[in-house]
Design a protein around this motif. Structure first.
Motif, short mmCIF file in Angstrom:
data_model
loop_
_atom_site.label_atom_id
_atom_site.label_comp_id
_atom_site.label_asym_id
_atom_site.label_seq_id
_atom_site.Cartn_x
_atom_site.Cartn_y
_atom_site.Cartn_z
N ARG A 119 2.73 5.52 -2.61
CA ARG A 119 3.64 6.66 -2.70
C ARG A 119 5.01 6.25 -3.23
N VAL A 120 5.46 5.03 -2.91
CA VAL A 120 6.84 4.66 -3.23
C VAL A 120 6.96 3.63 -4.33
N ILE A 163 -5.74 3.01 9.53
CA ILE A 163 -4.32 2.65 9.50
C ILE A 163 -3.99 1.87 8.23
N VAL A 164 -4.86 0.93 7.86
CA VAL A 164 -4.63 0.16 6.63
C VAL A 164 -4.66 1.08 5.41
N THR A 165 -5.55 2.05 5.42
CA THR A 165 -5.58 3.02 4.32
C THR A 165 -4.27 3.79 4.25
N GLY A 166 -3.74 4.21 5.40
CA GLY A 166 -2.46 4.91 5.41
C GLY A 166 -1.33 4.04 4.90
N ILE A 167 -1.35 2.75 5.25
CA ILE A 167 -0.32 1.84 4.75
C ILE A 167 -0.39 1.73 3.23
N THR A 168 -1.61 1.61 2.72
CA THR A 168 -1.79 1.52 1.27
C THR A 168 -1.31 2.79 0.57
N LEU A 169 -1.63 3.95 1.14
CA LEU A 169 -1.17 5.20 0.54
C LEU A 169 0.35 5.31 0.56
N SER A 170 0.97 4.85 1.62
CA SER A 170 2.43 4.92 1.68
C SER A 170 3.06 3.98 0.66
N ILE A 171 2.48 2.80 0.46
CA ILE A 171 3.00 1.89 -0.56
C ILE A 171 2.81 2.48 -1.96
N MET A 192 8.53 6.01 3.03
CA MET A 192 7.27 5.48 3.55
C MET A 192 7.02 5.87 5.00
N ILE A 193 8.05 5.86 5.81
CA ILE A 193 7.87 6.04 7.26
C ILE A 193 7.18 7.35 7.60
N PRO A 194 7.58 8.50 7.04
CA PRO A 194 6.87 9.75 7.40
C PRO A 194 5.38 9.71 7.07
N VAL A 195 5.03 9.16 5.91
CA VAL A 195 3.61 9.07 5.54
C VAL A 195 2.86 8.18 6.52
N LEU A 196 3.47 7.06 6.89
CA LEU A 196 2.84 6.15 7.84
C LEU A 196 2.66 6.79 9.21
N VAL A 197 3.69 7.47 9.68
CA VAL A 197 3.60 8.09 11.01
C VAL A 197 2.48 9.12 11.06
N ARG A 198 2.42 10.00 10.07
CA ARG A 198 1.41 11.07 10.09
C ARG A 198 0.00 10.51 9.94
N SER A 199 -0.18 9.57 9.01
CA SER A 199 -1.54 9.02 8.80
C SER A 199 -1.99 8.21 10.01
N THR A 200 -1.11 7.39 10.57
CA THR A 200 -1.49 6.59 11.73
C THR A 200 -1.74 7.47 12.95
N GLU A 201 -0.95 8.51 13.11
CA GLU A 201 -1.16 9.43 14.23
C GLU A 201 -2.53 10.08 14.17
N VAL A 211 1.03 -1.91 -16.06
CA VAL A 211 1.04 -2.90 -14.99
C VAL A 211 1.23 -2.22 -13.63
N LEU A 212 2.10 -1.23 -13.59
CA LEU A 212 2.31 -0.49 -12.35
C LEU A 212 1.03 0.22 -11.93
N LEU A 213 0.33 0.79 -12.89
CA LEU A 213 -0.93 1.46 -12.61
C LEU A 213 -1.98 0.47 -12.09
N ILE A 214 -2.02 -0.71 -12.66
CA ILE A 214 -2.97 -1.73 -12.21
C ILE A 214 -2.65 -2.16 -10.78
N ILE A 215 -1.38 -2.30 -10.46
CA ILE A 215 -1.00 -2.69 -9.09
C ILE A 215 -1.46 -1.66 -8.09
N VAL A 216 -1.26 -0.38 -8.40
CA VAL A 216 -1.70 0.68 -7.49
C VAL A 216 -3.22 0.65 -7.33
#
Length: 354
Positions: free
Chosen positions: A271-272, A261-269, A215-224, A329-334
């Motif tokens: 992602r994993v 930033i919130v969009t980047g957080i959602t994408l990182s979640i 998660m951290i690399p995706v968050l760093v790049r998107s937030t930057e 269910v996993l698809l619905i959560i995403v």
């Protein structure tokens, strides 16, 4: 002095001022293609053959155009048809996946499926309660670990680093971490926890650490990138009023870029949350409900789907159906996470951008 206008060549004049296809022509071709493809599918053709028939009929539109409108307009319609075909071809795998998961997963969805675990269940019955709890706890803990580290790292790179050597090394390491296989993150977390708890350790918090590595690399790049979009004039206006740098970042820069930033957080979640390999290594699998991240194995939805498909038991159909239900269910959560991100982006973005 009289100026004589030279008339355009006959073929160009025909294309500019000549006949045109009727406005209903393209719609009629598309409708014919859909009807023909549907008829072929009902008659026994597979989906690929039906799609090929529809595409061949759509390609008749440029041929009709060249006979009526001329070469230039026909070329335009040909390119439009090819681009549209490429778009539909790109959407085909997406809709195929959605249709497969929804059609096979909905038949097991019930109150029992969400509220019962697989403890002491063989064959029919049981549910994903233990996997649902494990997914939410492990992913939530990974977000708690990753979000502060990712956002603070991005703030340092944009606001404080000023292009120094440390910033270059951080960006290089983030780029490298973005491309690492997920199983490497799982092996890293396992090796780390073996140092403290010995061989064979299985913990939910270990899965959270493994997911945070992803998660951290995706968050760093998107937030930057979001922080870079904040105009420097806003920072300079705050500095001119005597506002300290940290307060400028907290009160001006972060609120302005909050939606991204919130969009980047959602994408990182997203992602994993569907990762299987790292959780299979460090978190393990279990049929019992475990609410303690620091004690024992913990089930997750992707691992549950994998083990149900890998070891279905006898009879196998019930276990395979539960695997499709877990995938749905996993698809619905995403999808819910993406919906939440859009709502946050709408309500917290500047009013002029809504």
């Amino acid at each position: 002095m009289t100026t004589t206008l030279t008339p355009p060549p006959v073929d160009i004049a025909r294309e500019l001022y000549g006949a045109r296809l009727p406005s209903w022509g393209p719609k009629a071709v598309i409708a014919t293609a859909v009807i023909a493809a549907g008829g072929a599918y009902v008659a026994g053709a597979n989906a690929v053959e039906a799609a090929l028939i529809a595409w061949v009929i759509c390609m008749c539109l440029p041929l009709w155009s060249v006979a009526v409108e001329g070469r230039r307009k026909a070329t335009d319609r040909l390119v439009t048809t090819l681009v549209s075909s490429a778009f539909v071809l790109a959407l085909f795998p997406l809709f195929s996946i959605l249709w497969t998961v929804v059609s096979k997963g909905t038949k097991v969805l019930s109150a029992e499926f969400f509220t019962y675990s697989m403890r002491n269940v063989v064959g029919e019955g049981g549910g994903i309660y233990q996997a649902l709890v494990g997914t939410l706890l492990i992913t939530g803990a990974a977000a708690v670990i990753s979000i502060p580290i990712g956002i603070f790292s991005a703030i340092y790179l944009v606001e404080y680093a000023d292009g120094n050597r440390l910033a270059r090394w951080i960006r290089f390491l983030v780029d490298v971490m973005t491309g690492i296989p997920s199983i490497v993150a799982g092996l890293f977390a396992y090796a780390l926890f073996v140092l403290f708890f010995g061989e064979g350790v299985r913990m939910g918090i270990g899965g959270s650490v493994a997911l945070s590595v992803l998660m951290i690399p995706v968050l760093v790049r998107s937030t930057e990138e979001m922080l870079k979009l904040v105009p420097n004039e806003l920072r300079e206006a705050a500095y001119a009023l005597g506002v300290p740098k940290w307060r400028t970042v907290a009160k001006v820069v972060l609120p302005t870029s909050l939606a991204g930033i919130v969009t980047g957080i959602t994408l990182s979640i997203a992602r994993v949350i569907g990762e299987t390999a790292p959780l299979l290594i460090i978190a393990g699998a279990t049929d019992s409900v475990n609410f303690n991240l620091f004690d024992g194995r913990m089930a997750t939805l992707p691992v549950f789907a994998y083990t149900s498909q890998r070891n279905p038991g006898i009879p196998p159909e019930f276990s395979i159906d539960r695997a499709w239900g877990a995938a749905l269910v996993l698809l619905i959560i995403v999808m819910l996470l993406n919906l939440i991100a859009r709502l946050v982006s709408y309500f917290f973005s500047p009013k002029g951008e809504r």
